[in-house]
Design a protein around this motif. Structure first.
Motif: not given
Lengths: 604, 296
Positions: A415-419, A451-458, A467-471
């Motif tokens: 959800t964070f990556l989504h919006a 999976p989502h862009p923070g997961t690391g797989v398609t 995506v590295d959330l902390a960075r």
């Protein structure tokens, strides 16, 4: 060969047969399985989960502009996110066929509202197809691509939960051959500068008029003439209920519900006595037909809220006087025990909410499994409105200055990556002191673990860069970012203290994966040492489904036991038990086989 | 319409209700029937109530079963069976697992300590269905040394009451379950199909079933007073954090105070864990009117 497909699988099958080349979407019940089925099927289609529904529709529109057949899938509220693109895509039109699938959720099985997305078709001015079962889901998907190219328009294919998640018999057809139309430069069509867009609006209206003509001859609008006393106009799942309740009635079944075949509907009206519309949610068909000057009844007999059922259709037709009042079943009805959905045993979302409640934080929540933390016993969420809302709402709450405790936004990783990211940028840039708790379980859990862009797989399982959330948060300018293990009650509590004490925007990221997806995580299970349990109920406050009362008592309170096979070994209850009564089964004294039921307790 | 048969499979998320429904629908298809099946996905699966409506016959319209319209109700869990009982038609068949899956919400009455779970009592079902087939499927599955096939055992029972050919069932099972479990699932199916009722109907054992009333000899007070010695409290916050009922807080002077004495269950964690012996919890004469059950 006949196969049994869900509505979602049937849409995927239809898209394959229609030669879809690009498909994108964001997971959302009840739409999720369309892309999963499409990805499973392999073949020539490029299939992807997008970061959100708008990106998905952008991808599909770009592909259509490139001259290939494209599809975007989403749940009803997802189309709100994609609406910006959707409304203007109706102006630009397409080159390759573009089908937008909106899976609505009447009755809110798993949603925050039950909006009726048929209204979007009228709003945007695009054709709307509504299948009534899996067979039609496949047929209409193929038709949708054809209509899209023939009329140069996006087509909205709208299903509901009862179509999407109902299995029915489908006879697959051949996969259509046919090369892509190719890209062609045409700025007057695709660059929506005001000067060009004005022209396209007129094009849209001419196209709608042509579609209305098509509707008059469309094979998906069918009169089934029977007893002429009552004529029913219906479509989608409501058609199936009508056919069961009134097998002999005259029925006008609409497959293309926008624009309407008004001439044929008028002729139908002239052939029957009364005319009644049976439709779920809004009086979408009814108002259009009435506005066309046809006397029609409808919503006075059927609810505008919730989903229709055969029982409600029967009751409504009885109220209308079409059928006799149904026999009331006087059978003694058991008062049903509530069984609301709960967070799973070992869910990493539990402890963060436990520690938030203990400081009386005002918690702006978001969409995901963790929304269940609003329910007892965690009772630690004050709002949940739409995807990504939590952070912006927390900013507003902080600015209002009326919150009785620290203001915290809680949001899942997907959800964070989504919006959620724009809200966090807002917070940093305007220096609003809020704490954002990102519950990172590495997956889109509520919809089954996509999976989502923070997961690391398609979607296809190939590795890609996560995506590295902390960075990411650091790059946005958040100067207090802490990653914490949510199974560590003490560490999570301390991280919460440090974050809420920080003057400015602080982010805490929890890092335990979901216990159910993509892999089931099962660690050594725990048990309760009967004699050591003082029945204080501290562990019961976790709401863990693996812990329940026994028939054992301590000072007038019920002791508890852990259901071994259900326990995931997360250790949280053992950490908070004040008497150390909760221990791994392997270390427990006394003979107790793994998975055995709690011993009967005699304590008198 | 009367030649369409309606089945309802109900249970709790994680029990395999949806998979079982897929097997039934697949068996119908293999028997040459038109079939529709409606199911739940998403939020409700998180330990919530799960169901699968299945209707089959020469031509099926609605995928949903009407109230009072199910020919067979298969309950994979006791309380879910009771919930859906009104959907069974007069004279219909009830197949019910006596296993109880007690939800956390049923263990929340911290006054009366009465679980909100209906009593597992097969006798209560007498007269509520044309035929009641009750068994503890989990216990039967344990006999097969495979806990997870409880749902397939119940499918076997269902198969024994439907007119679909045995081969269609076996093919459907083999085509639906994971390849490594085909053999054990087929055994479980046969086990269920062969079960004779009512000889095997007694709940065999095993389920968590907190239904006993509070033993009177253990009966404590139902109201409590929390005494705080203000001068001994140094505001360490331990009792505030540990109280399961959130009865306490630190006031403006950093001393503990009672904010919700009515919620106190008398667990005395605050008393035991206070390093300064500043808190004591006393049971007092019950102020609630529910004393009749307690008097001796």
């Amino acid at each position: 060969m006949m196969v049994l497909l869900s509505g979602n699988e049937a849409i995927a099958r239809g898209a394959i047969e229609a030669g879809v080349r690009v498909a994108a979407g964001y997971p959302g019940t009840p739409s999720t399985e369309i892309l999963e089925a499409l990805a499973r099927a392999g073949g020539g289609a490029y299939v992807q989960w997008s970061t959100n529904e708008k990106v998905a529709l952008d991808v599909a529109l770009g592909a259509a502009m490139g001259g290939v057949r494209a599809m975007a899938t989403m749940k009803h509220v997802g189309l709100n996110v994609a609406a910006d693109t959707f409304m203007t895509a109706a102006y630009t039109g397409v080159r390759g066929g573009l089908v937008v699938v909106s899976a609505d959720d009447p009755g809110l099985h798993s949603s925050q509202n039950e909006q009726d997305n048929r209204l979007y078709a009228r709003f945007a001015g695009v054709p709307l197809l509504e299948p009534a079962d899996s067979r039609e889901a496949r047929d209409f998907t193929v038709l949708a691509f054809d209509l899209s190219e023939e009329f140069d328009t996006p087509v909205l294919l709208r299903t509901t939960t009862r179509i999407a998640h109902c299995r029915g018999v489908v006879t697959p057809g051949p996969v259509r051959e046919g090369g892509p139309r190719g890209f062609e430069r045409d700025p007057r069509k695709y660059v929506m500068l005001p000067a060009f867009a004005r022209d396209r609006h007129a094009v849209l209206l001419r196209r709608l008029a042509a579609l209305a003509e098509y509707a008059e001859t469309s094979p998906v609008n069918v009169e089934e003439m029977g007893d002429p006393a009552v004529g029913i106009i219906t479509g989608g799942i409501a058609y199936q209920y009508v056919r069961d309740v009134l097998p002999d009635a005259s029925v006008f079944k609409l497959g293309l519900t926008h624009p309407l075949p008004l001439r044929r509907l008028r002729e139908f009206a002239a052939r029957v006595g009364r005319l009644i519309v049976v439709e779920e949610l809004e009086p979408f068909l009814e108002e259009r037909i009435r506005a066309a000057g046809v006397a029609v009844e409808g919503k006075e007999f059927f609810p505008r809220t919730g989903e229709l059922t055969p029982d409600l259709v029967r009751a409504g037709l009885a109220r209308a006087g079409v059928i006799p009042e149904s026999r009331s079943r006087a059978a003694a009805r058991e008062p049903a025990m509530p069984r609301p959905p709960v967070l799973c045993p070992g869910c990493p979302h539990v402890v963060p909410y436990l520690v938030l409640r203990s400081i009386g934080a005002v918690v702006a929540g978001d969409i995901g499994c963790y929304t269940l933390a609003a329910m007892a016993p965690l009772s630690a969420m004050d709002s949940c409105v739409a995807m990504g809302c939590s952070i912006g709402m927390a900013l507003g709450l902080a600015r209002a200055g009326t919150a009785p405790g620290p203001v915290v936004a809680t949001i899942g990783d997907s959800t964070f990556l989504h919006a959620g990211i724009p809200g966090l940028i807002d917070a940093v840039y305007i220096r609003t002191p809020v704490t954002v708790l990102i519950l990172d379980n590495g997956t889109t859990a509520m919809t089954g673990g996509q999976p989502h862009p923070g997961t690391g797989v398609t979607l296809q399982g190939t590795e890609t860069r996560a995506v590295d959330l902390a960075r990411l948060c650091g790059a946005l300018g958040v100067d207090h970012v802490q990653v914490v293990d949510p199974y560590d009650v003490g560490a999570t509590s301390q991280a919460r203290c440090a974050a809420t004490a920080h003057r400015g925007v602080s982010v805490v990221i929890t890092n335990r994966p979901c216990v159910e997806a993509p892999v089931k995580i099962r660690d050594a299970p725990f048990r309760v040492i009967e004699d050591a349990c003082t029945a204080c109920q501290a562990c019961m406050n976790l709401g863990c489904p693996a812990i329940a009362w026994t028939d054992g008592w301590y000072e007038g309170r019920r002791r508890v036991a852990i259901d071994g096979p259900a326990c995931t070994g997360c250790t949280v209850c053992a950490q908070i038990c004040p008497t150390q009564a909760i221990v791994p089964i392997a270390e427990a004294p006394g003979p107790r086989a793994h998975g055995a039921a709690p011993a009967e307790v005699a304590h008198e | 319409m009367s030649d369409v048969r309606s089945l309802l499979l109900v249970g709790v998320g994680g029990q395999g209700v949806i998979l079982a429904g897929t097997i039934v629908a697949s068996a119908c298809l293999r028997a040459g029937m038109d079939v529709k099946k409606s199911e739940v996905h998403g939020m409700a699966q998180r330990g919530g109530a799960v169901y699968s409506h299945i209707r089959y016959g020469p031509r099926v319209h609605s995928p949903l079963v009407e109230e009072g319209g199910a020919d067979v109700l298969v309950a994979f869990e006791w309380a879910e069976g009771l919930r859906w009982l009104p959907y069974l038609r007069d004279g219909g068949v009830l197949i019910i697992n006596t296993e109880a899956v007690v939800p956390p919400a049923a263990c929340r009455d911290r006054r009366g300590w009465t679980p909100g779970y209906p009593e597992v009592d097969v006798a209560r079902l007498r007269g509520r269905a044309g035929e009641v087939l009750a068994c503890n499927a989990r216990a039967l599955a344990r006999r097969l040394k495979h806990q997870k096939v409880a749902n397939t055992i119940l499918l076997g029972v269902l198969a024994s009451r439907l007119d679909l050919p045995d081969a269609a069932w076996q093919e459907a099972i083999a085509a639906t379950v994971p390849a490594s479990t085909v053999e054990i699932n087929l055994r479980a199916y046969q086990e269920g199909r062969r079960l004779t009722f009512p000889r095997d109907t007694a709940p065999v054992d095993g389920s968590r079933r907190p239904v006993q009333a509070r033993p009177s000899s253990r009966d404590g007070a139902t109201a409590f007073l929390i005494d705080v010695v203000d001068g001994w409290c140094k505001g360490c916050d331990i009792c505030v954090r540990v109280c399961p009922e959130h009865c306490l807080r630190l006031n403006g002077r950093e001393r503990v105070e009672v904010i919700d004495a009515a919620a106190c269950t008398g667990c005395r964690l605050c008393e035991w864990l206070c390093p300064d012996f500043a808190i004591a919890v006393r049971g007092v004469a019950p102020v609630l009117p529910d004393t009749a059950r307690r008097t001796e």
